[in-house]
Design a protein around this motif. Structure first.
Motif, PDB file in Angstrom:
ATOM      1  N   LYS A 140       6.899  12.734  34.542  1.00 12.89           N
ATOM      2  CA  LYS A 140       7.855  13.399  33.647  1.00 12.89           C
ATOM      3  C   LYS A 140       9.274  13.312  34.198  1.00 12.89           C
ATOM      4  O   LYS A 140      10.239  13.132  33.438  1.00 12.89           O
ATOM      5  CB  LYS A 140       7.445  14.857  33.450  1.00 12.89           C
ATOM      6  CG  LYS A 140       8.191  15.562  32.336  1.00 12.89           C
ATOM      7  CD  LYS A 140       7.585  16.928  32.061  1.00 12.89           C
ATOM      8  CE  LYS A 140       8.284  17.607  30.876  1.00 12.89           C
ATOM      9  NZ  LYS A 140       7.674  18.929  30.568  1.00 12.89           N
ATOM     10  N   LYS A 141       9.424  13.430  35.502  1.00 15.77           N
ATOM     11  CA  LYS A 141      10.754  13.330  36.112  1.00 15.77           C
ATOM     12  C   LYS A 141      11.339  11.934  35.919  1.00 15.77           C
ATOM     13  O   LYS A 141      12.554  11.776  35.724  1.00 15.77           O
ATOM     14  CB  LYS A 141      10.675  13.670  37.599  1.00 15.77           C
ATOM     15  CG  LYS A 141      10.347  15.132  37.878  1.00 15.77           C
ATOM     16  CD  LYS A 141      10.234  15.397  39.369  1.00 15.77           C
ATOM     17  CE  LYS A 141       9.883  16.864  39.634  1.00 15.77           C
ATOM     18  NZ  LYS A 141       9.706  17.125  41.086  1.00 15.77           N
ATOM     19  N   MET A 142      10.484  10.909  35.977  1.00 19.62           N
ATOM     20  CA  MET A 142      10.959   9.536  35.807  1.00 19.62           C
ATOM     21  C   MET A 142      11.562   9.305  34.430  1.00 19.62           C
ATOM     22  O   MET A 142      12.474   8.485  34.267  1.00 19.62           O
ATOM     23  CB  MET A 142       9.801   8.550  36.020  1.00 19.62           C
ATOM     24  CG  MET A 142       9.381   8.366  37.454  1.00 19.62           C
ATOM     25  SD  MET A 142       7.834   7.423  37.573  1.00 19.62           S
ATOM     26  CE  MET A 142       8.264   5.930  36.687  1.00 19.62           C
ATOM     27  N   ALA A 143      11.052  10.011  33.441  1.00 19.94           N
ATOM     28  CA  ALA A 143      11.535   9.819  32.068  1.00 19.94           C
ATOM     29  C   ALA A 143      13.023  10.130  31.934  1.00 19.94           C
ATOM     30  O   ALA A 143      13.674   9.669  30.995  1.00 19.94           O
ATOM     31  CB  ALA A 143      10.728  10.687  31.106  1.00 19.94           C
ATOM     32  N   ALA A 144      13.584  10.878  32.880  1.00 20.09           N
ATOM     33  CA  ALA A 144      14.997  11.245  32.826  1.00 20.09           C
ATOM     34  C   ALA A 144      15.910  10.105  33.270  1.00 20.09           C
ATOM     35  O   ALA A 144      17.102  10.116  32.945  1.00 20.09           O
ATOM     36  CB  ALA A 144      15.252  12.479  33.686  1.00 20.09           C
TER      37      ALA A 144
END
Length: 398
Positions: A140-144
């Protein structure tokens, strides 16, 4: 495509952290040139293969290509300095796209900072971190800061969708394009009962793996050969571990044949009837080669400490760490982790695979499905598909 688009250059900035990424990067450059020709401009951080394709690396790759917690801590000041240097170089170049390849501890630190300073630059990540196995919250953090993810394993797009990660496409794995190297030719692998049984032992490519597994593997081999004297043992050793392995096996009661280099390793796999191996990519090599295996894994001191606090922090996302099990959705390959990776248990598992047992047949049946899971459509290569998605992410039609 307009005339203006036809002549407009496409500047691609690469950030890789080790040799495997350098190889993937070089193949992507070739595939992109096949699509858009001289429009492609390349720059960034790479190794020798990418240098041969025109990338003048901003600093030597060996400055950051370190593995293991201890080695990283020793080089930490240099690595931090190189992260900031790489970010500055990206901002100065203002590329049409930033392509980070593997080595997430370095490349993702670059990508996060680039996104903050230059959010207009799209970021493509080639090779997914193992969020499906370790620290799933990373997805989920990578999606940023990642616009598009190129995955080497076919189950990874669904994993990222489930975990809230960035858009993800499977582009194929290099191994599935090397079937002739891994699959035995007629008569190359003897059937059980026809001469000596061939066991390959693969204690890993990293010093930490070899130091933790070589001794229990040696004791397991002793137990195996005591119960089945028709077993011959071969250890394919990566060149930088050869001397360590040769020293380590001097105390073994059963002396193995040691081979080095990729060609000799693949030749040993093509002849093998079973394998005892460290967890990692080698399990995928064995599955493609059709070699039933027992997989072992022992944590280093740092991650063993994390395991002790695992009931407080959710860091593990899957019930198996064996890649073929995950690819096939099948748990036929037995894995032995930590205390389970003892000589008695390992030898018992291997002996079952050196006979016409249900355990052996279950793995062979599972391996028969690996091509349909991993192969790309006819006529499409891994690098070619990666290149197509990179251009699409950058808004370029070829």
């Amino acid at each position: 495509m307009s005339e203006l688009e036809d002549v407009k250059p496409f500047k691609l900035f690469f950030v890789v952290g080790e040799e495997s990424g350098d190889q993937l990067g070089a193949e992507v450059i070739k595939a992109l040139r096949a699509r858009i020709g001289d429009r492609l401009e390349v720059c960034g951080l790479g190794g020798e293969r990418m240098a041969a394709q025109g990338v003048q690396s901003i600093f030597p790759l060996h400055d950051i290509a370190v593995m293991g917690i201890t080695a990283v801590l020793e080089r930490l000041p240099t690595i931090i300095r190189r992260v900031h240097q790489t970010v500055d170089a990206v901002i100065a170049e203002q590329p049409d796209l930033l392509l980070i390849i593997d080595s997430p501890d370095f490349t993702h630190n670059v990508a996060k900072r680039v996104r903050k300073k230059a959010p207009h630059i799209p970021v493509v990540d080639y090779v997914s971190p193992s969020v499906w196995a370790w620290r799933p919250g990373r997805a989920k953090k990578m999606a940023a800061y990642v616009n598009q993810l190129l995955a080497l394993l076919p189950f990874e797009p669904d994993a990222h969708k489930r975990l809230g990660g960035p858009p993800c496409d499977y582009v194929g794995h290099p191994l599935i394009e090397r079937l002739d190297d891994l699959r035995p030719a007629s008569g190359e692998r003897a059937e059980l009962g026809e001469g000596k049984k061939q066991l390959v032992v693969l204690p890993g490519s990293r010093t930490s793996e070899v130091s933790r597994l070589l001794e229990p593997f040696g004791k397991a081999v002793e137990l195996i050969c005591a119960q089945d004297p028709d077993v011959e043992v071969t250890i394919p050793a990566v060149p930088h571990q050869e001397q360590r392995i040769r020293e380590g096996v001097k105390s073994w009661n059963v002396q193995p044949r040691i081979v080095t280099g990729e060609a000799e390793k693949f030749a040993a796999l093509r002849c093998a009837n079973a394998a005892l191996a460290a967890s990692g990519t080698v399990s995928l090599e064995l599955a493609i080669a059709g070699v039933p295996m027992v997989i072992a894994y022992k944590l280093d001191w740092f991650f063993r400490r994390l395991k002790q606090i695992n009931r407080f922090i959710k860091i593990v996302a899957v019930d198996t760490i064996v890649l073929p099990n995950l690819v096939l959705g099948d748990y036929s390959i037995k894995e032995y982790i930590e205390e389970e990776a003892n000589p008695e248990a390992l030898s018992k598992g291997v002996l079952a695979l050196l006979s016409d047992s249900p355990e052996r047949q279950a793995q062979l049946d599972a391996f028969s499905r690996i091509d349909e899971k991993m192969r790309l459509p006819e006529g499409e290569s891994q690098a070619g598909k990666a290149a197509r998605i990179i251009l699409k992410t950058a808004g370029i039609s070829d």
